[in-house]
Design a protein around this motif. Structure first.
Motif, PDB file in Angstrom:
ATOM      1  N   LYS A   1       0.558  -1.028  -0.037  1.00  0.00           N
ATOM      2  CA  LYS A   1       0.014  -0.068   0.128  1.00  0.00           C
ATOM      3  C   LYS A   1       0.628   1.482  -0.227  1.00  0.00           C
ATOM      4  CE  LYS A   1      -3.840  -2.334   2.689  1.00  0.00           C
ATOM      5  NZ  LYS A   1      -4.167  -2.516   3.744  1.00  0.00           N
ATOM      6  N   GLU A   2       2.124   0.997   0.836  1.00  0.00           N
ATOM      7  CA  GLU A   2       3.016   2.227   0.999  1.00  0.00           C
ATOM      8  C   GLU A   2       3.781   2.469  -0.707  1.00  0.00           C
ATOM      9  OE1 GLU A   2       5.169   1.772   5.417  1.00  0.00           O
ATOM     10  OE2 GLU A   2       6.351   0.621   3.383  1.00  0.00           O
ATOM     11  N   VAL A   3       4.098   2.011  -1.429  1.00  0.00           N
ATOM     12  CA  VAL A   3       4.487   2.136  -2.926  1.00  0.00           C
ATOM     13  C   VAL A   3       3.386   2.289  -3.840  1.00  0.00           C
ATOM     14  CG1 VAL A   3       6.373   0.646  -2.413  1.00  0.00           C
ATOM     15  CG2 VAL A   3       4.552  -0.408  -3.877  1.00  0.00           C
ATOM     16  N   LYS A   4       2.371   1.197  -3.648  1.00  0.00           N
ATOM     17  CA  LYS A   4       1.088   2.379  -4.159  1.00  0.00           C
ATOM     18  C   LYS A   4       1.031   3.905  -4.130  1.00  0.00           C
ATOM     19  CE  LYS A   4      -1.043   0.942  -7.310  1.00  0.00           C
ATOM     20  NZ  LYS A   4      -1.245   1.561  -8.458  1.00  0.00           N
ATOM     21  N   ALA A   5       0.874   4.182  -2.603  1.00  0.00           N
ATOM     22  CA  ALA A   5       0.439   6.061  -2.726  1.00  0.00           C
ATOM     23  C   ALA A   5       1.128   6.856  -3.338  1.00  0.00           C
ATOM     24  CB  ALA A   5       0.792   4.977  -0.623  1.00  0.00           C
ATOM     25  N   ARG A   6       2.646   6.271  -3.629  1.00  0.00           N
ATOM     26  CA  ARG A   6       4.023   6.779  -4.680  1.00  0.00           C
ATOM     27  C   ARG A   6       3.134   6.520  -5.866  1.00  0.00           C
ATOM     28  NH1 ARG A   6       3.817   6.143   0.864  1.00  0.00           N
ATOM     29  NH2 ARG A   6       5.019   8.000   1.792  1.00  0.00           N
ATOM     30  N   ASP A   7       2.494   5.677  -6.190  1.00  0.00           N
ATOM     31  CA  ASP A   7       1.423   5.811  -7.844  1.00  0.00           C
ATOM     32  C   ASP A   7       2.852   4.747  -8.648  1.00  0.00           C
ATOM     33  OD1 ASP A   7      -0.566   6.939  -7.469  1.00  0.00           O
ATOM     34  OD2 ASP A   7       0.868   8.842  -7.462  1.00  0.00           O
ATOM     35  N   ALA A   8       3.505   4.383  -7.542  1.00  0.00           N
ATOM     36  CA  ALA A   8       4.282   2.944  -7.874  1.00  0.00           C
ATOM     37  C   ALA A   8       3.184   2.092  -8.959  1.00  0.00           C
ATOM     38  CB  ALA A   8       4.861   2.300  -7.353  1.00  0.00           C
ATOM     39  N   VAL A   9       3.695   0.903  -9.723  1.00  0.00           N
ATOM     40  CA  VAL A   9       2.889   0.317 -10.571  1.00  0.00           C
ATOM     41  C   VAL A   9       3.966  -1.184 -10.223  1.00  0.00           C
ATOM     42  CG1 VAL A   9       3.120  -1.226 -12.688  1.00  0.00           C
ATOM     43  CG2 VAL A   9       3.622   1.531 -12.800  1.00  0.00           C
ATOM     44  N   VAL A  10       2.846  -2.053  -9.292  1.00  0.00           N
ATOM     45  CA  VAL A  10       3.380  -3.071  -8.591  1.00  0.00           C
ATOM     46  C   VAL A  10       2.731  -4.441  -9.655  1.00  0.00           C
ATOM     47  CG1 VAL A  10       2.762  -4.338  -5.994  1.00  0.00           C
ATOM     48  CG2 VAL A  10       2.833  -1.468  -6.505  1.00  0.00           C
ATOM     49  N   ILE A  11       3.920  -5.028  -9.229  1.00  0.00           N
ATOM     50  CA  ILE A  11       3.675  -6.614  -9.670  1.00  0.00           C
ATOM     51  C   ILE A  11       3.347  -7.620  -8.369  1.00  0.00           C
ATOM     52  CG2 ILE A  11       4.176  -8.461 -11.904  1.00  0.00           C
ATOM     53  CD1 ILE A  11       5.688  -6.535 -12.650  1.00  0.00           C
ATOM     54  N   GLY A  12       2.254  -8.396  -8.121  1.00  0.00           N
ATOM     55  CA  GLY A  12       2.519  -8.851  -7.080  1.00  0.00           C
ATOM     56  C   GLY A  12       2.744 -10.374  -7.280  1.00  0.00           C
ATOM     57  N   ILE A  13       3.878 -11.218  -6.430  1.00  0.00           N
ATOM     58  CA  ILE A  13       3.650 -12.700  -6.705  1.00  0.00           C
ATOM     59  C   ILE A  13       3.565 -13.448  -5.924  1.00  0.00           C
ATOM     60  CG2 ILE A  13       5.563 -14.039  -6.591  1.00  0.00           C
ATOM     61  CD1 ILE A  13       6.321 -12.366  -9.364  1.00  0.00           C
ATOM     62  N   ALA A  14       2.293 -13.525  -6.096  1.00  0.00           N
ATOM     63  CA  ALA A  14       0.973 -14.420  -4.287  1.00  0.00           C
ATOM     64  C   ALA A  14       1.641 -16.094  -4.945  1.00  0.00           C
ATOM     65  CB  ALA A  14       0.469 -14.159  -4.344  1.00  0.00           C
ATOM     66  N   LEU A  15       0.619 -16.236  -3.620  1.00  0.00           N
ATOM     67  CA  LEU A  15       0.560 -18.261  -4.270  1.00  0.00           C
ATOM     68  C   LEU A  15      -1.485 -17.923  -4.482  1.00  0.00           C
ATOM     69  CD1 LEU A  15       1.732 -19.908  -0.684  1.00  0.00           C
ATOM     70  CD2 LEU A  15       2.858 -19.726  -2.676  1.00  0.00           C
ATOM     71  N   ALA A  16      -1.557 -19.445  -4.886  1.00  0.00           N
ATOM     72  CA  ALA A  16      -2.703 -18.981  -5.808  1.00  0.00           C
ATOM     73  C   ALA A  16      -4.027 -19.359  -4.832  1.00  0.00           C
ATOM     74  CB  ALA A  16      -2.840 -20.709  -6.660  1.00  0.00           C
ATOM     75  N   ASN A  17      -3.600 -19.766  -3.898  1.00  0.00           N
ATOM     76  CA  ASN A  17      -4.516 -19.611  -2.550  1.00  0.00           C
ATOM     77  C   ASN A  17      -5.302 -18.302  -2.180  1.00  0.00           C
ATOM     78  OD1 ASN A  17      -2.877 -19.386  -0.922  1.00  0.00           O
ATOM     79  ND2 ASN A  17      -3.586 -20.919   0.267  1.00  0.00           N
ATOM     80  N   ASP A  18      -4.707 -17.508  -2.871  1.00  0.00           N
ATOM     81  CA  ASP A  18      -4.274 -15.787  -2.151  1.00  0.00           C
ATOM     82  C   ASP A  18      -6.008 -15.229  -3.335  1.00  0.00           C
ATOM     83  OD1 ASP A  18      -4.054 -13.357  -2.054  1.00  0.00           O
ATOM     84  OD2 ASP A  18      -1.864 -13.106  -1.881  1.00  0.00           O
ATOM     85  N   ASP A  19      -6.747 -14.957  -2.067  1.00  0.00           N
ATOM     86  CA  ASP A  19      -7.422 -14.032  -3.268  1.00  0.00           C
ATOM     87  C   ASP A  19      -7.802 -12.715  -2.948  1.00  0.00           C
ATOM     88  OD1 ASP A  19      -9.011 -14.234  -0.379  1.00  0.00           O
ATOM     89  OD2 ASP A  19     -10.097 -15.861  -0.989  1.00  0.00           O
ATOM     90  N   GLN A  20      -6.846 -12.120  -2.357  1.00  0.00           N
ATOM     91  CA  GLN A  20      -6.627 -10.835  -1.573  1.00  0.00           C
ATOM     92  C   GLN A  20      -5.448  -9.882  -2.297  1.00  0.00           C
ATOM     93  OE1 GLN A  20      -6.689  -9.065   2.408  1.00  0.00           O
ATOM     94  NE2 GLN A  20      -6.020 -10.968   3.660  1.00  0.00           N
ATOM     95  N   ILE A  21      -4.319 -10.213  -2.749  1.00  0.00           N
ATOM     96  CA  ILE A  21      -4.285  -9.788  -3.277  1.00  0.00           C
ATOM     97  C   ILE A  21      -4.159  -8.666  -4.760  1.00  0.00           C
ATOM     98  CG2 ILE A  21      -2.702 -11.153  -4.426  1.00  0.00           C
ATOM     99  CD1 ILE A  21      -0.063 -10.117  -3.338  1.00  0.00           C
TER     100      ILE A  21
END
Ligand code: M6R
Length: 366
Positions: free
Chosen positions: A292-312
Protein backbone atom coordinates in the motif's frame (compact mmCIF):
# COMPACT_ATOMS: atom_id res chain seq x y z
CA UNK A 1 23.26 -28.83 -27.49
CA UNK A 2 20.65 -26.25 -26.54
CA UNK A 3 18.03 -28.91 -27.14
CA UNK A 4 15.85 -26.71 -29.33
CA UNK A 5 15.94 -23.73 -26.96
CA UNK A 6 17.23 -20.38 -28.08
CA UNK A 7 19.56 -19.94 -25.10
CA UNK A 8 21.12 -22.07 -22.41
CA UNK A 9 19.49 -19.93 -19.77
CA UNK A 10 15.92 -20.71 -20.85
CA UNK A 11 16.83 -24.36 -21.33
CA UNK A 12 18.16 -24.46 -17.79
CA UNK A 13 15.09 -22.66 -16.43
CA UNK A 14 12.96 -25.39 -17.99
CA UNK A 15 15.23 -28.11 -16.64
CA UNK A 16 14.52 -27.08 -13.07
CA UNK A 17 11.65 -29.40 -12.51
CA UNK A 18 13.79 -32.41 -13.40
CA UNK A 19 16.85 -31.01 -11.64
CA UNK A 20 15.15 -30.54 -8.28
CA UNK A 21 13.68 -34.02 -8.58
CA UNK A 22 17.21 -35.38 -9.02
CA UNK A 23 18.44 -33.46 -5.98
CA UNK A 24 15.75 -35.07 -3.86
CA UNK A 25 15.91 -38.55 -5.26
CA UNK A 26 17.42 -41.18 -3.00
CA UNK A 27 17.45 -38.67 -0.15
CA UNK A 28 13.89 -39.13 1.08
CA UNK A 29 12.89 -42.18 3.12
CA UNK A 30 10.30 -44.33 1.32
CA UNK A 31 7.55 -43.55 3.83
CA UNK A 32 8.29 -39.81 3.65
CA UNK A 33 9.14 -39.76 7.34
CA UNK A 34 12.72 -38.50 7.10
CA UNK A 35 15.56 -37.22 4.96
CA UNK A 36 18.38 -39.67 4.35
CA UNK A 37 21.88 -38.30 3.86
CA UNK A 38 23.95 -41.43 3.43
CA UNK A 39 26.77 -39.44 1.91
CA UNK A 40 27.39 -37.54 5.16
CA UNK A 41 29.94 -39.45 7.17
CA UNK A 42 29.59 -37.49 10.38
CA UNK A 43 28.37 -39.14 13.50
CA UNK A 44 25.33 -37.87 15.28
CA UNK A 45 27.37 -36.68 18.27
CA UNK A 46 29.23 -34.25 16.08
CA UNK A 47 26.06 -32.95 14.47
CA UNK A 48 24.53 -32.61 17.92
CA UNK A 49 27.52 -30.69 19.19
CA UNK A 50 27.36 -27.92 16.54
CA UNK A 51 26.72 -24.57 18.16
CA UNK A 52 27.17 -22.28 15.20
CA UNK A 53 26.94 -22.52 11.43
CA UNK A 54 28.47 -20.23 8.83
CA UNK A 55 27.18 -20.36 5.29
CA UNK A 56 29.68 -18.86 2.88
CA UNK A 57 29.25 -18.29 -0.86
CA UNK A 58 29.17 -15.73 -3.68
CA UNK A 59 26.41 -14.34 -5.90
CA UNK A 60 23.44 -16.59 -6.44
CA UNK A 61 24.90 -19.26 -4.18
CA UNK A 62 25.05 -16.62 -1.43
CA UNK A 63 21.36 -15.97 -1.96
CA UNK A 64 20.70 -19.68 -1.61
CA UNK A 65 22.64 -19.48 1.65
CA UNK A 66 20.34 -16.72 2.80
CA UNK A 67 17.38 -19.05 2.38
CA UNK A 68 19.41 -21.80 4.05
CA UNK A 69 19.79 -19.64 7.15
CA UNK A 70 16.03 -19.35 7.54
CA UNK A 71 15.64 -23.10 7.06
CA UNK A 72 18.31 -24.16 9.53
CA UNK A 73 17.31 -21.67 12.20
CA UNK A 74 13.62 -22.45 11.89
CA UNK A 75 13.88 -26.23 11.65
CA UNK A 76 17.11 -27.23 13.39
CA UNK A 77 17.42 -24.27 15.79
CA UNK A 78 21.14 -23.70 15.24
CA UNK A 79 22.33 -20.09 14.89
CA UNK A 80 23.50 -19.34 11.35
CA UNK A 81 25.50 -16.50 9.86
CA UNK A 82 25.56 -16.06 6.11
CA UNK A 83 28.63 -14.46 4.62
CA UNK A 84 29.86 -13.37 1.25
CA UNK A 85 33.04 -15.37 0.70
CA UNK A 86 35.20 -12.35 -0.13
CA UNK A 87 34.16 -10.78 3.20
CA UNK A 88 34.40 -13.90 5.34
CA UNK A 89 37.94 -14.73 4.31
CA UNK A 90 39.29 -11.40 5.52
CA UNK A 91 37.23 -10.67 8.61
CA UNK A 92 38.55 -13.03 11.32
CA UNK A 93 35.34 -14.94 12.04
CA UNK A 94 34.95 -16.56 15.45
CA UNK A 95 35.30 -20.28 14.92
CA UNK A 96 35.97 -23.37 17.02
CA UNK A 97 35.54 -27.11 16.63
CA UNK A 98 31.83 -26.82 17.35
CA UNK A 99 31.42 -24.63 14.28
CA UNK A 100 30.28 -25.96 10.95
CA UNK A 101 31.05 -23.97 7.82
CA UNK A 102 28.89 -24.76 4.82
CA UNK A 103 30.15 -23.45 1.50
CA UNK A 104 27.81 -23.34 -1.46
CA UNK A 105 29.18 -23.21 -5.00
CA UNK A 106 27.68 -24.43 -8.25
CA UNK A 107 31.04 -24.72 -10.01
CA UNK A 108 33.05 -25.69 -6.98
CA UNK A 109 35.84 -23.50 -8.39
CA UNK A 110 35.01 -19.97 -7.23
CA UNK A 111 38.26 -18.58 -5.90
CA UNK A 112 36.89 -16.58 -2.95
CA UNK A 113 34.66 -19.45 -1.83
CA UNK A 114 37.57 -21.88 -2.00
CA UNK A 115 39.78 -19.49 -0.03
CA UNK A 116 37.03 -18.98 2.56
CA UNK A 117 36.71 -22.74 2.92
CA UNK A 118 40.45 -23.08 3.51
CA UNK A 119 40.36 -20.26 6.04
CA UNK A 120 37.47 -21.89 7.95
CA UNK A 121 39.43 -25.15 8.07
CA UNK A 122 42.56 -23.40 9.23
CA UNK A 123 40.60 -21.86 12.10
CA UNK A 124 39.37 -25.30 13.16
CA UNK A 125 35.88 -25.45 11.68
CA UNK A 126 34.37 -28.61 10.25
CA UNK A 127 33.37 -28.01 6.65
CA UNK A 128 30.66 -29.14 4.27
CA UNK A 129 30.46 -28.29 0.57
CA UNK A 130 27.20 -28.03 -1.35
CA UNK A 131 28.23 -28.14 -4.99
CA UNK A 132 27.14 -29.29 -8.40
CA UNK A 133 30.45 -30.38 -9.83
CA UNK A 134 31.83 -33.75 -8.82
CA UNK A 135 35.52 -33.67 -7.98
CA UNK A 136 35.72 -29.86 -8.12
CA UNK A 137 38.33 -28.05 -6.02
CA UNK A 138 35.76 -27.16 -3.35
CA UNK A 139 34.41 -30.71 -3.27
CA UNK A 140 37.93 -32.03 -2.72
CA UNK A 141 38.88 -29.49 -0.07
CA UNK A 142 35.82 -29.81 2.19
CA UNK A 143 35.56 -32.46 4.92
CA UNK A 144 32.20 -33.56 3.54
CA UNK A 145 30.35 -32.91 0.33
CA UNK A 146 26.78 -33.15 -0.91
CA UNK A 147 26.05 -32.84 -4.61
CA UNK A 148 23.06 -31.01 -6.01
CA UNK A 149 22.87 -33.16 -9.18
CA UNK A 150 21.49 -30.29 -11.27
CA UNK A 151 23.37 -31.35 -14.41
CA UNK A 152 25.74 -28.96 -16.20
CA UNK A 153 24.85 -25.28 -15.93
CA UNK A 154 26.24 -23.37 -18.90
CA UNK A 155 24.50 -19.96 -18.87
CA UNK A 156 26.31 -17.34 -16.82
CA UNK A 157 23.06 -16.53 -15.02
CA UNK A 158 22.52 -19.26 -12.48
CA UNK A 159 19.01 -20.76 -12.35
CA UNK A 160 18.77 -24.48 -11.78
CA UNK A 161 21.84 -24.38 -9.55
CA UNK A 162 19.94 -22.01 -7.25
CA UNK A 163 16.75 -24.06 -7.01
CA UNK A 164 18.67 -27.27 -6.41
CA UNK A 165 20.76 -25.53 -3.74
CA UNK A 166 17.54 -24.49 -2.01
CA UNK A 167 16.29 -28.08 -2.07
CA UNK A 168 19.60 -29.22 -0.63
CA UNK A 169 19.54 -26.62 2.16
CA UNK A 170 15.98 -27.59 2.98
CA UNK A 171 16.86 -31.27 3.15
CA UNK A 172 19.97 -30.62 5.23
CA UNK A 173 17.87 -28.60 7.66
CA UNK A 174 15.30 -31.37 7.98
CA UNK A 175 18.09 -33.89 8.43
CA UNK A 176 19.61 -31.81 11.23
CA UNK A 177 16.21 -31.26 12.81
CA UNK A 178 15.74 -35.00 13.02
CA UNK A 179 19.03 -35.44 14.85
CA UNK A 180 18.38 -32.51 17.15
CA UNK A 181 14.73 -33.47 17.65
CA UNK A 182 13.64 -29.91 17.18
CA UNK A 183 10.41 -30.51 15.26
CA UNK A 184 7.45 -32.88 15.50
CA UNK A 185 7.31 -35.93 13.27
CA UNK A 186 4.02 -34.83 11.74
CA UNK A 187 5.50 -31.51 10.74
CA UNK A 188 8.45 -33.29 9.09
CA UNK A 189 6.01 -35.46 7.17
CA UNK A 190 3.99 -32.46 6.11
CA UNK A 191 7.13 -30.69 4.87
CA UNK A 192 8.39 -33.74 2.99
CA UNK A 193 4.95 -34.09 1.39
CA UNK A 194 5.14 -30.46 0.28
CA UNK A 195 8.72 -30.98 -0.95
CA UNK A 196 7.62 -33.86 -3.17
CA UNK A 197 5.17 -31.55 -4.94
CA UNK A 198 7.79 -28.97 -5.90
CA UNK A 199 8.95 -30.52 -9.23
CA UNK A 200 5.44 -30.68 -10.67
CA UNK A 201 4.63 -27.23 -9.31
CA UNK A 202 7.68 -25.75 -11.07
CA UNK A 203 6.52 -27.52 -14.22
CA UNK A 204 3.09 -25.98 -13.83
CA UNK A 205 4.55 -22.45 -13.68
CA UNK A 206 6.59 -23.11 -16.82
CA UNK A 207 3.54 -24.21 -18.76
CA UNK A 208 2.25 -20.67 -19.07
CA UNK A 209 4.92 -18.02 -19.35
CA UNK A 210 2.99 -15.63 -21.61
CA UNK A 211 1.87 -13.18 -18.89
CA UNK A 212 5.46 -12.86 -17.66
CA UNK A 213 6.70 -12.30 -21.19
CA UNK A 214 4.14 -9.52 -21.59
CA UNK A 215 5.29 -7.77 -18.39
CA UNK A 216 8.88 -8.03 -19.53
CA UNK A 217 8.01 -6.44 -22.85
CA UNK A 218 5.99 -3.73 -21.17
CA UNK A 219 8.45 -2.78 -18.45
CA UNK A 220 11.70 -3.96 -20.05
CA UNK A 221 12.72 -0.43 -20.97
CA UNK A 222 12.46 1.00 -17.48
CA UNK A 223 15.86 1.78 -16.04
CA UNK A 224 15.05 1.06 -12.40
CA UNK A 225 13.11 -1.78 -10.84
CA UNK A 226 12.58 -2.56 -7.16
CA UNK A 227 11.98 -5.92 -5.56
CA UNK A 228 10.45 -6.04 -2.10
CA UNK A 229 9.51 -8.81 0.29
CA UNK A 230 9.79 -9.94 3.88
CA UNK A 231 11.36 -13.03 5.40
CA UNK A 232 12.00 -15.65 2.69
CA UNK A 233 10.45 -13.33 0.13
CA UNK A 234 13.26 -10.90 0.84
CA UNK A 235 15.79 -13.64 0.11
CA UNK A 236 14.06 -14.34 -3.21
CA UNK A 237 13.92 -10.61 -3.96
CA UNK A 238 17.72 -10.49 -3.71
CA UNK A 239 18.03 -13.25 -6.27
CA UNK A 240 15.39 -11.77 -8.61
CA UNK A 241 17.18 -8.45 -8.55
CA UNK A 242 20.60 -9.97 -9.29
CA UNK A 243 19.15 -11.96 -12.19
CA UNK A 244 17.61 -8.86 -13.74
CA UNK A 245 20.77 -6.76 -13.35
CA UNK A 246 23.16 -9.30 -14.68
CA UNK A 247 21.43 -10.16 -17.93
CA UNK A 248 19.20 -7.20 -18.79
CA UNK A 249 21.41 -4.43 -17.32
CA UNK A 250 18.38 -2.83 -15.69
CA UNK A 251 19.23 -1.25 -12.38
CA UNK A 252 17.44 -3.36 -9.81
CA UNK A 253 17.38 -3.21 -6.04
CA UNK A 254 16.03 -5.67 -3.55
CA UNK A 255 14.71 -4.33 -0.30
CA UNK A 256 13.39 -5.94 2.83
CA UNK A 257 9.90 -4.47 2.59
CA UNK A 258 10.02 -3.20 6.16
CA UNK A 259 13.15 -1.18 5.35
CA UNK A 260 11.54 0.94 2.64
CA UNK A 261 10.74 3.74 5.03
CA UNK A 262 14.35 3.93 6.07
CA UNK A 263 15.52 5.32 2.76
CA UNK A 264 14.45 3.72 -0.48
CA UNK A 265 10.89 4.97 -0.38
CA UNK A 266 12.34 8.28 -1.58
CA UNK A 267 13.01 6.63 -4.93
CA UNK A 268 9.50 5.31 -5.41
CA UNK A 269 7.77 7.69 -7.78
CA UNK A 270 5.02 7.40 -10.35
CA UNK A 271 5.44 4.55 -12.79
CA UNK A 272 8.43 2.84 -11.13
CA UNK A 273 7.94 -0.93 -11.32
CA UNK A 274 7.95 -2.65 -7.93
CA UNK A 275 7.89 -6.41 -7.82
CA UNK A 276 6.31 -7.32 -4.51
CA UNK A 277 6.65 -10.86 -3.23
CA UNK A 278 3.88 -11.89 -0.87
CA UNK A 279 4.13 -15.64 -0.38
CA UNK A 280 4.95 -15.65 3.33
CA UNK A 281 1.89 -16.24 5.44
CA UNK A 282 3.58 -15.29 8.70
CA UNK A 283 4.28 -11.72 7.51
CA UNK A 284 1.52 -11.41 4.92
CA UNK A 285 -0.36 -8.50 6.47
CA UNK A 286 2.86 -6.59 7.00
CA UNK A 287 3.81 -7.08 3.36
CA UNK A 288 0.39 -5.83 2.25
CA UNK A 289 0.90 -2.62 4.17
CA UNK A 290 4.24 -2.11 2.41
CA UNK A 291 2.52 -2.69 -0.92
CA UNK A 292 0.00 0.00 0.00
CA UNK A 293 2.89 2.34 0.80
CA UNK A 294 4.41 2.02 -2.67
CA UNK A 295 1.01 2.16 -4.35
CA UNK A 296 0.36 5.43 -2.54
CA UNK A 297 3.42 6.78 -4.41
CA UNK A 298 1.94 5.57 -7.72
CA UNK A 299 4.43 2.78 -8.31
CA UNK A 300 3.34 0.05 -10.71
CA UNK A 301 3.15 -3.04 -8.54
CA UNK A 302 3.52 -6.58 -9.84
CA UNK A 303 2.60 -8.96 -7.05
CA UNK A 304 3.93 -12.50 -6.78
CA UNK A 305 1.62 -14.57 -4.60
CA UNK A 306 0.36 -18.08 -3.93
CA UNK A 307 -2.63 -19.42 -5.85
CA UNK A 308 -4.81 -19.49 -2.75
CA UNK A 309 -4.36 -15.76 -2.08
CA UNK A 310 -7.68 -14.09 -2.80
CA UNK A 311 -6.87 -10.65 -1.41
CA UNK A 312 -3.81 -9.43 -3.21
CA UNK A 313 -5.53 -8.53 -6.49
CA UNK A 314 -7.10 -5.56 -4.74
CA UNK A 315 -3.75 -3.99 -3.94
CA UNK A 316 -1.57 -4.55 -7.00
CA UNK A 317 -1.64 -3.61 -10.68
CA UNK A 318 -0.64 -7.02 -11.99
CA UNK A 319 -0.41 -10.39 -10.38
CA UNK A 320 1.56 -13.54 -11.01
CA UNK A 321 0.41 -16.54 -9.02
CA UNK A 322 2.42 -19.64 -8.26
CA UNK A 323 0.99 -22.92 -6.94
CA UNK A 324 0.13 -23.01 -3.25
CA UNK A 325 2.77 -24.56 -1.05
CA UNK A 326 4.15 -24.36 2.48
CA UNK A 327 5.70 -20.93 2.99
CA UNK A 328 9.13 -22.48 3.54
CA UNK A 329 9.09 -23.89 0.02
CA UNK A 330 7.59 -20.83 -1.65
CA UNK A 331 11.04 -19.47 -2.69
CA UNK A 332 11.43 -22.43 -5.05
CA UNK A 333 8.31 -21.39 -6.91
CA UNK A 334 8.45 -17.60 -6.55
CA UNK A 335 11.91 -17.41 -8.06
CA UNK A 336 10.83 -19.00 -11.35
CA UNK A 337 8.73 -16.05 -12.61
CA UNK A 338 11.60 -13.75 -11.61
CA UNK A 339 14.08 -15.77 -13.65
CA UNK A 340 11.67 -15.62 -16.60
CA UNK A 341 11.15 -11.90 -16.13
CA UNK A 342 14.90 -11.32 -16.28
CA UNK A 343 15.21 -13.57 -19.31
CA UNK A 344 12.44 -11.92 -21.32
CA UNK A 345 13.52 -8.42 -20.26
CA UNK A 346 17.02 -9.20 -21.58
CA UNK A 347 15.54 -10.48 -24.85
CA UNK A 348 13.35 -7.37 -25.14
CA UNK A 349 16.45 -5.21 -24.77
CA UNK A 350 18.48 -7.29 -27.20
CA UNK A 351 21.07 -8.39 -24.63
CA UNK A 352 23.33 -11.40 -25.00
CA UNK A 353 21.52 -13.56 -22.46
CA UNK A 354 24.00 -16.38 -22.07
CA UNK A 355 27.08 -14.18 -22.04
CA UNK A 356 26.34 -10.93 -20.24
CA UNK A 357 28.98 -8.22 -20.54
CA UNK A 358 31.91 -8.27 -18.12
CA UNK A 359 30.88 -11.56 -16.49
CA UNK A 360 32.26 -15.09 -16.59
CA UNK A 361 30.62 -18.35 -15.63
CA UNK A 362 33.34 -19.33 -13.24
CA UNK A 363 35.13 -16.70 -11.20
CA UNK A 364 38.48 -18.31 -10.53
CA UNK A 365 40.36 -15.10 -9.80
CA UNK A 366 39.88 -12.85 -6.82
O1 M6R B 1 29.98 -21.40 -9.08
P1 M6R B 1 29.51 -20.59 -7.92
O2 M6R B 1 28.17 -21.02 -7.43
O3 M6R B 1 30.51 -20.52 -6.81
O4 M6R B 1 29.34 -19.13 -8.50
C1 M6R B 1 29.00 -18.06 -7.65
C2 M6R B 1 28.64 -16.83 -8.42
O5 M6R B 1 29.72 -16.40 -9.22
C3 M6R B 1 27.43 -17.02 -9.33
O6 M6R B 1 26.32 -17.48 -8.63
C4 M6R B 1 27.04 -15.71 -10.04
O7 M6R B 1 26.58 -14.78 -9.10
C5 M6R B 1 26.02 -15.95 -11.14
N1 M6R B 1 26.42 -15.31 -12.34
C6 M6R B 1 24.64 -15.48 -10.77
O8 M6R B 1 23.70 -15.73 -11.75
Amino acid sequence: EKGGYEHFMIKEIYEQSKAVRETMSARIAKDDSAIVMDELKWNKEFLNSIRKIFIVACGTAYHAGFVGKYYIEKLARIPVEVDIASEFRYRSPIIDDRTLTIVISQSGETSDTLAALKEAKRLGSKTLAVTNVVGSSIAREADQVVYTWAGPEIAVASTKAYTTQLIMMFMLSLYMSEIKKTIEKDYTKHLIGALRQVPSQIHEILEDVEPIKTFAQKYGFNEDVFFIGRSLDYAVALEGSLKLKEISYIHAEAYAAGELKHGTLALIIEGVPVIALATQESVYEKTLSNIKEVKARDAVVIGIALANDDQIEKYVDHIIKVPTTDELLAPLLAVVPLQLLAYYAAITRGCDVDKPRNLAKSVTVE
